[in-house]
Design an enzyme around this catalytic site. Structure first.
Site, PDB file in Angstrom:
ATOM      1  CE1 TYR A 141      -3.313  -2.873   0.716  1.00 11.03           C
ATOM      2  CE2 TYR A 141      -4.603  -0.876   0.974  1.00 11.03           C
ATOM      3  CZ  TYR A 141      -4.532  -2.241   0.780  1.00 11.03           C
ATOM      4  OH  TYR A 141      -5.689  -2.948   0.645  1.00 11.03           O
ATOM      5  CE  LYS A 191       2.636 -17.651  -2.634  1.00  4.75           C
ATOM      6  NZ  LYS A 191       1.799 -18.869  -2.803  1.00  4.75           N
ATOM      7  CG  ASP A 224      -1.117 -20.344  -1.521  1.00  2.00           C
ATOM      8  OD1 ASP A 224      -0.667 -20.380  -0.359  1.00  2.00           O
ATOM      9  OD2 ASP A 224      -0.484 -20.780  -2.505  1.00  2.00           O
ATOM     10  CG  ASP A 248      -7.923  -5.175   1.233  1.00  9.41           C
ATOM     11  OD1 ASP A 248      -8.921  -4.741   1.838  1.00  9.41           O
ATOM     12  OD2 ASP A 248      -7.786  -5.113  -0.003  1.00  9.41           O
ATOM     13  CG  ASP A 252     -13.362  -7.608   1.291  1.00 12.25           C
ATOM     14  OD1 ASP A 252     -13.325  -6.930   2.318  1.00 12.25           O
ATOM     15  OD2 ASP A 252     -13.648  -7.152   0.160  1.00 12.25           O
TER      16      ASP A 252
END
Ligand code: IPM
Ligand code: MG
Length: 367
Positions: A141, A191, A224, A248, A252
């Site tokens: 970001y 990751k 993942d 983020d 959701d």
């Protein structure tokens, strides 16, 4: 006591849900003998329309003088031109950065009576109850360079994922501390098979786990894999800690568990108030967006904002009683079967944003 709250409606359904959040907050405050003074500023698209600026310095200064910030949502198709110099989202990102609100807490709890309203099988989500701790001032970001450049062979764009050891440590600490106050399980999501930032993250998490938090069961999973487990077996999660972009996306996804994104609150905090003991400035907002398609229709679910107001009482005002009253009122209204359209099942009657706010405020007053 008296508290100053900065209210930032934002765009789309923002003003509608915030109105209900403010009303419920005021009702709780009044019952307990507190006084809330509200100051309203236009931000996001509304800020662009009024001042040509999504986030004015005046707003940042006002925030610094306040006890807490309550936000609706920002953005909408009107301001979506990718070439635009100013974007509504800069308001939220700018506030997080300017106030160093690096810890974005997103509690995800499935209300038993809403199990069957979720797109995920009720058996999978029963008893899911977790907190996602999302880093909110670093990573992709904010990393530099971040730009689009013209080259002879066409345009190239770059975003940079940058994390310093200090940034990683402070957010992991929030994750460990929250886990300590809950079921003592922390899942760090990264990751590390691909990203250098994730390898540093994992290293620091492992070290902190050994040295400072031996009683917390720490595990690491790849983002993942996390996205699968969130749907298949969300119950296994107690506290998840992760970097900005992963958080983020995963929150959701987690919203789907609770029947609607409209149910989920968030608190964005800085170092001193992440443990609830030291009340200081925090930003509170539902995790949903501005939903321009339903703005003005009375269909928006105000519960994400109302639950954010409860977090506000807990983390920024030091009023756990007010927080409990609000949470209980929401639980009761849901248990009694009242539904906005996003959480209603086919054929079930639904009530408006304002009616939902009314019912919850009444419960706060009477329970
Ligand atoms: C959120 C939102 C924001 C984010 C946007 C509005 C910039 O999606 O709070 O999750 O990506 O952080
Ligand atoms: Mg988001």
């Amino acid at each position: 006591m008296e508290f100053n709250i900065l209210v930032l409606d934002g765009d789309g359904i923002g003003p509608e849900v915030v109105a209900q959040g403010v009303r419920v907050l005021s009702t709780a405050g009044k019952r307990l003998g507190h006084r809330f003074n509200y100051t309203y500023h236009a931000i996001g698209g509304a800020g662009i329309d009024t001042y040509g600026n999504p986030l004015r310095n005046e707003t940042i200064e006002e925030a610094k003088k306040s006890n807490a910030i309550l936000v609706g949502a920002v953005g909408g198709p009107k301001w979506d031109d990718p070439k635009a110099a100013v974007r509504p989202e800069q308001a939220i990102l700018g506030l997080r950065k300017a106030l160093d609100l690096f810890a974005n807490l997103r509690p995800v709890k499935v209300f038993p009576s809403l199990k069957s309203a979720s797109a995920v099988k009720p058996a999978n989500i029963a008893k899911a109850d977790m907190v996602v701790v999302r880093e909110s001032t670093g990573g992709l970001y904010f990393g530099e360079p971040k730009q689009i450049t013209e080259t002879p062979s066409g345009r190239t764009a770059v975003d940079s994922m940058v994390y310093s050891e200090e940034e990683i440590r402070r957010i992991l600490k929030v994750g460990f501390e929250i886990a300590k106050s809950r079921r003592k399980k922390l899942t760090s999501v990264d990751k590390a098979n691909v990203l250098a930032t994730s390898r540093l993250w994992r290293d620091i998490a492992t070290e902190m786990g050994h040295r400072e938090y031996p009683d917390i069961a720490l595990d690491h999973i790849l983002v993942d894999t996390a996205s699968i487990l969130l749907i298949k077996n969300p119950r296994q999660f107690d506290v998840i800690v992760t970097e900005n972009t992963f958080g983020d996306i995963l929150t959701d996804e987690a919203g789907v568990l609770t029947a609607s994104l409209g149910m989920l609150p968030s608190a964005t905090l800085s170092g001193s108030n992440t443990d609830k003991q030291n009340s200081s400035l925090g930003l509170y907002e539902p995790i949903h967006g501005s939903a321009p398609d339903i703005a003005g229709t009375g269909k928006a679910n105000p519960i994400g904002t109302i639950l954010s107001a409860a977090l506000l009482c807990d983390y920024s005002l030091g009023l756990p009683k007010a927080a409990k009253m609000i949470n209980r009122a929401v639980e009761t209204v849901i248990r009694e079967g009242h539904r906005t359209s996003d959480i209603a099942r086919l054929g079930q009657t639904s009530i408006s944003t304002e009616e939902m706010g009314d019912l919850i405020a009444q419960k706060v007053d009477s329970l």
